[in-house]
Design a protein around this motif. Sequence first.
Motif, PDB file in Angstrom:
ATOM      1  N   LYS A 132       0.761  -1.148   0.104  1.00 57.29           N
ATOM      2  CA  LYS A 132       0.144   0.086  -0.059  1.00 57.29           C
ATOM      3  C   LYS A 132       0.783   1.208  -0.076  1.00 57.29           C
ATOM      4  N   ILE A 133       0.976   2.063  -1.053  1.00 54.98           N
ATOM      5  CA  ILE A 133       1.868   3.044  -1.271  1.00 54.98           C
ATOM      6  C   ILE A 133       0.903   4.105  -1.351  1.00 54.98           C
ATOM      7  N   GLY A 134       1.259   5.502  -0.684  1.00 54.99           N
ATOM      8  CA  GLY A 134       0.691   6.739  -0.580  1.00 54.99           C
ATOM      9  C   GLY A 134       1.495   7.779  -1.073  1.00 54.99           C
ATOM     10  N   ILE A 135       0.917   8.538  -2.088  1.00 58.10           N
ATOM     11  CA  ILE A 135       1.593   9.617  -2.786  1.00 58.10           C
ATOM     12  C   ILE A 135       0.815  10.956  -2.484  1.00 58.10           C
ATOM     13  N   ILE A 136       1.617  11.997  -1.732  1.00 58.30           N
ATOM     14  CA  ILE A 136       1.143  13.326  -1.485  1.00 58.30           C
ATOM     15  C   ILE A 136       1.509  14.220  -2.537  1.00 58.30           C
ATOM     16  N   SER A 137       0.893  14.798  -3.361  1.00 60.36           N
ATOM     17  CA  SER A 137       1.585  15.733  -4.352  1.00 60.36           C
ATOM     18  C   SER A 137      -0.059  16.392  -5.006  1.00 60.36           C
ATOM     19  N   SER A 138       0.296  17.282  -6.018  1.00 57.56           N
ATOM     20  CA  SER A 138      -0.786  18.006  -6.426  1.00 57.56           C
ATOM     21  C   SER A 138      -1.423  17.000  -7.799  1.00 57.56           C
ATOM     22  N   PHE A 139      -2.630  16.946  -7.620  1.00 56.35           N
ATOM     23  CA  PHE A 139      -3.393  15.996  -8.630  1.00 56.35           C
ATOM     24  C   PHE A 139      -2.752  16.300 -10.225  1.00 56.35           C
ATOM     25  N   THR A 140      -2.629  17.629 -10.434  1.00 59.82           N
ATOM     26  CA  THR A 140      -2.276  18.144 -11.821  1.00 59.82           C
ATOM     27  C   THR A 140      -0.760  18.336 -11.985  1.00 59.82           C
ATOM     28  N   SER A 141       0.402  17.732 -11.183  1.00 60.90           N
ATOM     29  CA  SER A 141       1.470  18.188 -11.176  1.00 60.90           C
ATOM     30  C   SER A 141       2.033  16.994 -12.165  1.00 60.90           C
ATOM     31  N   ALA A 142       3.170  17.297 -13.014  1.00 61.94           N
ATOM     32  CA  ALA A 142       4.007  16.564 -13.933  1.00 61.94           C
ATOM     33  C   ALA A 142       4.916  15.570 -12.801  1.00 61.94           C
ATOM     34  N   ALA A 143       5.027  15.892 -11.828  1.00 67.89           N
ATOM     35  CA  ALA A 143       5.941  14.894 -11.077  1.00 67.89           C
ATOM     36  C   ALA A 143       5.039  13.839 -10.785  1.00 67.89           C
ATOM     37  N   LEU A 144       3.849  13.972 -10.306  1.00 68.95           N
ATOM     38  CA  LEU A 144       2.725  12.797 -10.143  1.00 68.95           C
ATOM     39  C   LEU A 144       2.497  11.888 -11.271  1.00 68.95           C
ATOM     40  N   GLU A 145       2.490  12.573 -12.404  1.00 64.93           N
ATOM     41  CA  GLU A 145       2.183  12.067 -13.640  1.00 64.93           C
ATOM     42  C   GLU A 145       3.614  10.932 -13.962  1.00 64.93           C
ATOM     43  N   ASP A 146       4.598  11.600 -13.887  1.00 60.03           N
ATOM     44  CA  ASP A 146       5.903  10.772 -13.921  1.00 60.03           C
ATOM     45  C   ASP A 146       6.189   9.598 -13.180  1.00 60.03           C
ATOM     46  N   MET A 147       5.849   9.826 -11.769  1.00 58.12           N
ATOM     47  CA  MET A 147       5.821   8.677 -10.899  1.00 58.12           C
ATOM     48  C   MET A 147       4.827   7.545 -11.236  1.00 58.12           C
ATOM     49  N   LEU A 148       3.649   7.803 -11.591  1.00 55.10           N
ATOM     50  CA  LEU A 148       2.551   7.109 -11.991  1.00 55.10           C
ATOM     51  C   LEU A 148       3.169   6.141 -13.326  1.00 55.10           C
ATOM     52  N   LYS A 149       3.655   7.002 -14.187  1.00 54.56           N
ATOM     53  CA  LYS A 149       4.062   6.395 -15.604  1.00 54.56           C
ATOM     54  C   LYS A 149       5.082   5.333 -15.142  1.00 54.56           C
ATOM     55  N   ILE A 150       6.154   5.428 -14.254  1.00 52.74           N
ATOM     56  CA  ILE A 150       7.295   4.698 -13.712  1.00 52.74           C
ATOM     57  C   ILE A 150       6.679   3.514 -13.151  1.00 52.74           C
ATOM     58  N   ILE A 151       5.605   3.727 -12.312  1.00 53.67           N
ATOM     59  CA  ILE A 151       4.965   2.490 -11.792  1.00 53.67           C
ATOM     60  C   ILE A 151       4.451   1.479 -12.676  1.00 53.67           C
ATOM     61  N   GLU A 152       3.937   2.125 -13.544  1.00 57.85           N
ATOM     62  CA  GLU A 152       3.021   1.418 -14.708  1.00 57.85           C
ATOM     63  C   GLU A 152       4.267   0.595 -15.733  1.00 57.85           C
ATOM     64  N   GLN A 153       5.245   1.407 -15.922  1.00 64.38           N
ATOM     65  CA  GLN A 153       6.513   0.531 -16.654  1.00 64.38           C
ATOM     66  C   GLN A 153       7.099  -0.424 -15.978  1.00 64.38           C
ATOM     67  N   LYS A 154       7.259  -0.459 -14.710  1.00 60.25           N
ATOM     68  CA  LYS A 154       7.737  -1.555 -13.980  1.00 60.25           C
ATOM     69  C   LYS A 154       6.924  -2.505 -13.854  1.00 60.25           C
ATOM     70  N   SER A 155       5.542  -2.342 -13.955  1.00 57.82           N
ATOM     71  CA  SER A 155       4.466  -3.517 -13.907  1.00 57.82           C
ATOM     72  C   SER A 155       4.657  -4.160 -12.501  1.00 57.82           C
ATOM     73  N   TYR A 156       4.810  -3.146 -11.291  1.00 58.95           N
ATOM     74  CA  TYR A 156       4.691  -3.659 -10.135  1.00 58.95           C
ATOM     75  C   TYR A 156       3.263  -3.771  -9.566  1.00 58.95           C
ATOM     76  N   PHE A 157       2.967  -5.084  -9.619  1.00 58.40           N
ATOM     77  CA  PHE A 157       1.496  -5.451  -9.380  1.00 58.40           C
ATOM     78  C   PHE A 157       0.931  -5.751  -8.113  1.00 58.40           C
ATOM     79  N   LEU A 158       2.125  -5.768  -7.283  1.00 60.09           N
ATOM     80  CA  LEU A 158       1.901  -6.213  -5.775  1.00 60.09           C
ATOM     81  C   LEU A 158       1.155  -5.010  -4.913  1.00 60.09           C
ATOM     82  N   ALA A 159       1.385  -3.731  -5.504  1.00 59.12           N
ATOM     83  CA  ALA A 159       1.010  -2.537  -4.815  1.00 59.12           C
ATOM     84  C   ALA A 159      -0.165  -1.995  -5.142  1.00 59.12           C
TER      85      ALA A 159
END
Length: 387
Positions: A132-159
């Motif tokens: 269970k991973i929590g992220i505190i950031s702005s919904f509209t930020s590029a930083a959040l978009e980049d983080m979610l993109k990397i999570i998707e690229q890693k295909s980390y299905f456990l979290a």
Amino acid sequence: MTVSELNIKAKALLETHFENIVLSGELSKITMHSSGHWYFELKDENSSISCVIFKWENLKLSFIPKVGDSLELIGSLSLYSQSGRYQFIANSIRKIGFGDLEEKFLALKERLNNEGLFDIKYKKQLPKFPLKIGIISSFTSAALEDMLKIIEQKSYFLAKIYIFNALTQGNLAPASLINALKKADVKKLDVLIIARGGGSREDLFCFNDENLAREIFKAKTPIISAIGHEIDYVISDFVADLRAPTPSAAIDLLIPSRMDLEQDLDFKMQQLKSLLQTKFKNLELELLNLEKILKANSLSTLIFQKINQSNHLKQQLFFSIKNKLNIAYLNLEKIENSYKQHKSFFQKSKNLVSIEKDGKIMNLKDLKQNDKIILNSQDDRKEAQIL
């Protein structure tokens, strides 16, 4: 009037009417003379002025100004009589704008460090495989978009990913970040990332808020601070359990890719296979050695010893069972005797009657005429009245 006389009078006039002046502007150029004096120019949008701070004054400063710094000077206006050029003589210099922010940052950093908020003994361990991973950031930020993109690229299905929206810039940002942190901390997450992309020192200064730092320190959830770029440092970096140089790096540090996990499993399986093969070979060698030892000794003697040991154990077992049976017989006999005694007592007292009045047991001699009573025996209960 000569030129020299004019310059001297102008110098006296300036120094008399322009003393203890507070002057602010941007440092445009500076020369540090071998004498120890500093000669520099201060400018604003429209004008500039020559300035000097003498050696005995600049030795008191805790920093060396750089071109581009916003400065505040305290001093007086004077005139260099040899050239007829007026200049500002500074007695003290301090940074303003970014420099002021830097002073606040360093002061708060030192105070919180002295209180122990940065101590490594308080750092919580990050999970190896967070669920269970929590992220505190702005919904509209590029930083959040980049983080979610990397999570998707890693295909980390456990979290499962939980996102908490917060302001990450401006005067209202600290309160917004604290509110999001409190909401996230009660969700029993495995880890929490506070993230913001790059920006100016002023843009990132909300992450130097003292109240935010104390909330991060109090949080039960392990926290990663991922603010700005690698060269940017804020107070939340020091008080968090881990500092990531960028938001994207926080994801790289926290979770492995599915490919890495699969390769790691293959490697561990191969290690286990090799370990089992080595273990089996060692056991085979040990068995061969035992076989050699057995052959070296007299087989009949070993068998005779084992038979004697077996007989001895059999005799011990027999005596132990016999002893336990004797104890059991004695206990049974005691129980039987006790039962007979109780049975005899109940038989003898079968016809006995107790007298009860108003819920109390009474003696017959204490009863009076017309008293209502209850007669109790072992198997019956009757109401009566004294005549």
